[in-house]
Write an enzyme that holds these catalytic residues in place. Structure first.
Site, mmCIF file in Angstrom:
data_model
loop_
_atom_site.group_PDB
_atom_site.id
_atom_site.type_symbol
_atom_site.label_atom_id
_atom_site.label_comp_id
_atom_site.label_asym_id
_atom_site.label_seq_id
_atom_site.Cartn_x
_atom_site.Cartn_y
_atom_site.Cartn_z
ATOM 1 N N ASP A 64 -7.191 -1.477 -4.282
ATOM 2 C CA ASP A 64 -8.263 -1.129 -3.345
ATOM 3 C C ASP A 64 -9.204 -0.098 -3.958
ATOM 4 O OD1 ASP A 64 -7.075 -2.784 -1.433
ATOM 5 O OD2 ASP A 64 -5.888 -1.154 -0.590
ATOM 6 N N ASP A 106 0.853 -1.186 0.000
ATOM 7 C CA ASP A 106 0.000 0.000 0.000
ATOM 8 C C ASP A 106 0.889 1.236 0.000
ATOM 9 O OD1 ASP A 106 -2.379 -1.423 0.068
ATOM 10 O OD2 ASP A 106 -2.488 -1.436 2.257
#
EC number: 3.4.23.36
Length: 198
Positions: A171, A157
């Protein structure tokens, strides 16, 4: 049986005989159109999924090579920065103790979307499911190939808004696809292209 009754019930006249080919061609048209519609929508689904997957994969490779183990990059002052982290949980860092379960869920989502694609007539649904598929594949790739091991890998991330969880492009694709599905459902549009009213 119904076809036999229709043919038997028709008057045995030259006019009826001449009309029979038109009846057959008219009956065949509705059967041929869904096939062509499915062929148009399946490439859209997988095309959107491929673009979402490649963007996610490329961004993660760049983050690992250039940003990991380095100071975060401020994009918009304190409001948005790029910061590389490894997330063993679900989207936005939820449930880090259940990595294997989330991996199984992602794989199941991919299978369900692939099966649903056979009956997919709607362009908006193709786009929505393509985003879901691309996002699920992006994070599943991390879980399979990244450390600490197969099906336990941590997802990369890097998008870090202020006062919010860090996430990635996969995401984002999943969330956008989910929002679009909710909108389509409220509008009564089904994946097969039909519209229903409650």
């Amino acid at each position: 049986m119904a076809e036999a009754e229709r043919v038997i019930g028709m008057p045995d006249t030259p006019e009826a005989g001449g009309a029979e080919p038109e009846e057959s061609s008219g009956a065949a048209a509705p059967e041929e159109q869904p096939v062509s519609r499915v062929k148009r929508k399946i490439p859209v689904l997988f095309g959107v999924a491929l673009v979402a997957y490649l963007l996610d994969l490329g961004s993660k490779m760049l983050v690992v090579a250039k940003l990991e183990h380095h100071e975060p990059i401020e994009v918009v002052g304190d409001l948005l920065r790029f910061e590389a982290i490894r997330n063993a949980g679900a989207a936005f860092g939820i449930g880090e103790a259940f990595t294997v379960i989330f991996t199984a869920i992602a794989a199941s989502v991919i299978v369900v979307i692939a099966r649903l694609a056979r009956k997919l007539y709607s362009l908006p649904w193709a786009i929505a499911l393509g985003l879901l598929l691309g996002g699920a594949l992006g994070n599943l790739t991390d879980r399979v190939f990244r450390s600490p091991g197969v099906f336990k890998g941590a997802v990369v991330d890097f998008i870090a808004p202020a006062n919010f969880a860090v996430f990635n492009l996969a995401d984002s694709a999943i969330v956008c696809g989910g929002i679009l599905i909710v909108i389509l459902s409220f509008r009564g549009l089904d994946p097969d292209g039909t519209v229903h009213k409650d």
